[in-house]
Design a protein around this motif. Sequence first.
Motif, PDB file in Angstrom:
ATOM      1  N   LYS A 158      39.456  32.681  46.264  1.00 13.56           N
ATOM      2  CA  LYS A 158      37.969  32.975  46.906  1.00 13.56           C
ATOM      3  C   LYS A 158      36.917  33.409  45.993  1.00 13.56           C
ATOM      4  O   LYS A 158      37.536  34.400  45.091  1.00 13.56           O
ATOM      5  CB  LYS A 158      38.297  33.897  48.095  1.00 13.56           C
ATOM      6  N   GLU A 159      35.891  33.145  45.960  1.00 13.17           N
ATOM      7  CA  GLU A 159      34.970  33.875  45.209  1.00 13.17           C
ATOM      8  C   GLU A 159      34.401  35.122  46.014  1.00 13.17           C
ATOM      9  O   GLU A 159      34.425  35.294  47.136  1.00 13.17           O
ATOM     10  CB  GLU A 159      33.487  32.966  44.920  1.00 13.17           C
ATOM     11  N   ALA A 160      33.955  36.267  45.198  1.00 11.10           N
ATOM     12  CA  ALA A 160      33.757  37.596  45.878  1.00 11.10           C
ATOM     13  C   ALA A 160      32.610  38.094  45.434  1.00 11.10           C
ATOM     14  O   ALA A 160      32.259  38.064  44.219  1.00 11.10           O
ATOM     15  CB  ALA A 160      34.839  38.499  46.029  1.00 11.10           C
ATOM     16  N   GLU A 161      31.726  38.587  46.202  1.00 19.13           N
ATOM     17  CA  GLU A 161      30.580  39.619  45.878  1.00 19.13           C
ATOM     18  C   GLU A 161      31.006  41.170  46.022  1.00 19.13           C
ATOM     19  O   GLU A 161      31.639  41.273  47.137  1.00 19.13           O
ATOM     20  CB  GLU A 161      29.346  39.128  46.522  1.00 19.13           C
ATOM     21  N   GLY A 162      30.829  41.890  45.010  1.00 20.62           N
ATOM     22  CA  GLY A 162      31.413  43.183  45.069  1.00 20.62           C
ATOM     23  C   GLY A 162      30.452  44.111  44.169  1.00 20.62           C
ATOM     24  O   GLY A 162      29.792  43.586  43.200  1.00 20.62           O
ATOM     25  N   TRP A 163      30.719  45.418  44.304  1.00 22.12           N
ATOM     26  CA  TRP A 163      30.035  46.500  43.772  1.00 22.12           C
ATOM     27  C   TRP A 163      31.211  47.011  42.621  1.00 22.12           C
ATOM     28  O   TRP A 163      32.388  47.390  43.215  1.00 22.12           O
ATOM     29  CB  TRP A 163      29.604  47.590  44.363  1.00 22.12           C
TER      30      TRP A 163
ATOM     31  N   ASP B  11      46.785  35.749  46.826  1.00 25.11           N
ATOM     32  CA  ASP B  11      45.236  35.720  46.975  1.00 25.11           C
ATOM     33  C   ASP B  11      44.682  36.106  45.796  1.00 25.11           C
ATOM     34  O   ASP B  11      44.776  37.303  45.105  1.00 25.11           O
ATOM     35  CB  ASP B  11      44.915  36.740  48.063  1.00 25.11           C
ATOM     36  N   VAL B  12      43.597  35.272  45.219  1.00 28.78           N
ATOM     37  CA  VAL B  12      42.944  35.468  44.175  1.00 28.78           C
ATOM     38  C   VAL B  12      41.613  35.511  44.528  1.00 28.78           C
ATOM     39  O   VAL B  12      40.784  34.885  45.166  1.00 28.78           O
ATOM     40  CB  VAL B  12      42.893  34.189  43.086  1.00 28.78           C
ATOM     41  N   LYS B  13      40.677  36.907  44.206  1.00 28.48           N
ATOM     42  CA  LYS B  13      39.459  36.976  44.197  1.00 28.48           C
ATOM     43  C   LYS B  13      38.885  37.060  42.793  1.00 28.48           C
ATOM     44  O   LYS B  13      39.497  37.529  42.085  1.00 28.48           O
ATOM     45  CB  LYS B  13      39.150  38.381  44.761  1.00 28.48           C
ATOM     46  N   MET B  14      37.618  36.286  42.720  1.00 27.48           N
ATOM     47  CA  MET B  14      37.101  36.336  41.436  1.00 27.48           C
ATOM     48  C   MET B  14      35.583  36.305  41.850  1.00 27.48           C
ATOM     49  O   MET B  14      35.052  35.897  42.820  1.00 27.48           O
ATOM     50  CB  MET B  14      37.330  34.969  40.499  1.00 27.48           C
ATOM     51  N   GLY B  15      34.802  36.604  40.653  1.00 21.99           N
ATOM     52  CA  GLY B  15      33.270  36.552  40.924  1.00 21.99           C
ATOM     53  C   GLY B  15      32.786  35.210  40.830  1.00 21.99           C
ATOM     54  O   GLY B  15      33.611  34.487  40.450  1.00 21.99           O
ATOM     55  N   ALA B  16      31.685  35.223  41.548  1.00 18.55           N
ATOM     56  CA  ALA B  16      30.959  33.888  41.611  1.00 18.55           C
ATOM     57  C   ALA B  16      30.538  33.397  40.343  1.00 18.55           C
ATOM     58  O   ALA B  16      30.230  34.204  39.362  1.00 18.55           O
ATOM     59  CB  ALA B  16      29.884  33.788  42.665  1.00 18.55           C
TER      60      ALA B  16
ATOM     61  N   MET C 192      35.718  39.189  36.564  1.00 14.45           N
ATOM     62  CA  MET C 192      36.606  39.921  37.662  1.00 14.45           C
ATOM     63  C   MET C 192      37.300  38.689  37.786  1.00 14.45           C
ATOM     64  O   MET C 192      37.344  37.793  38.442  1.00 14.45           O
ATOM     65  CB  MET C 192      35.921  40.236  38.771  1.00 14.45           C
ATOM     66  N   ALA C 193      38.915  39.198  38.114  1.00 17.43           N
ATOM     67  CA  ALA C 193      39.907  38.226  38.791  1.00 17.43           C
ATOM     68  C   ALA C 193      40.813  39.219  39.231  1.00 17.43           C
ATOM     69  O   ALA C 193      41.704  39.967  38.472  1.00 17.43           O
ATOM     70  CB  ALA C 193      40.419  37.178  37.533  1.00 17.43           C
ATOM     71  N   HIS C 194      40.944  39.334  40.355  1.00 11.41           N
ATOM     72  CA  HIS C 194      42.011  40.285  41.095  1.00 11.41           C
ATOM     73  C   HIS C 194      42.761  39.482  41.860  1.00 11.41           C
ATOM     74  O   HIS C 194      42.638  38.400  42.584  1.00 11.41           O
ATOM     75  CB  HIS C 194      41.216  41.109  42.062  1.00 11.41           C
ATOM     76  N   VAL C 195      44.218  39.815  41.647  1.00 12.20           N
ATOM     77  CA  VAL C 195      45.201  38.635  42.490  1.00 12.20           C
ATOM     78  C   VAL C 195      46.040  39.744  43.072  1.00 12.20           C
ATOM     79  O   VAL C 195      46.708  40.790  42.604  1.00 12.20           O
ATOM     80  CB  VAL C 195      46.057  38.013  41.307  1.00 12.20           C
ATOM     81  N   THR C 196      46.526  39.409  44.424  1.00 10.85           N
ATOM     82  CA  THR C 196      47.363  40.161  45.134  1.00 10.85           C
ATOM     83  C   THR C 196      48.401  39.347  45.558  1.00 10.85           C
ATOM     84  O   THR C 196      48.164  38.173  46.108  1.00 10.85           O
ATOM     85  CB  THR C 196      46.721  40.752  46.392  1.00 10.85           C
TER      86      THR C 196
END
Length: 129
Positions: free
Chosen positions: A111-116, A68-73, A1-5
């Motif tokens: 940021k590292e993110a936890e998600g479903w 803003d970058v969110k990625m899994g740990a 997972m790598a989400h960029v906004t």
Amino acid sequence: MAHVTIEWTANLEGQMDVEALMSLVAADMRERADGVFPVGGIRVRAFRVDDYVIADNACADDAFINLDVKMGAGRSPEFRQRYFDALFARITGFLQPLSESRPLALSMYVKEAEGWKHNTIHDRLKKAS
């Protein structure tokens, strides 16, 4: 997972190729991250910000672009430092003509993110290869 906004101020309308910036980020994550980001999990989106105040609010030309970058740990600190330093340098280079023509604040936060998640794009990619 790598989400960029990507957020960008409305006063950049017509002066920045948003599609090219999104494509640069997505291609970089696919091609330069050593397979760390699963291709099916890459998302890049951009939003124009119409309401904002920058600095002292005295210069209508002041603008910003924030990623803003969110990625899994699980990515090592060494990978994160090396990869995101290089990505930020490529983005800065891409935006150099814009930053030379006007006051521009560029930022990127990771940021590292936890998600479903539920994602069948991975299945499509496996079938296509």
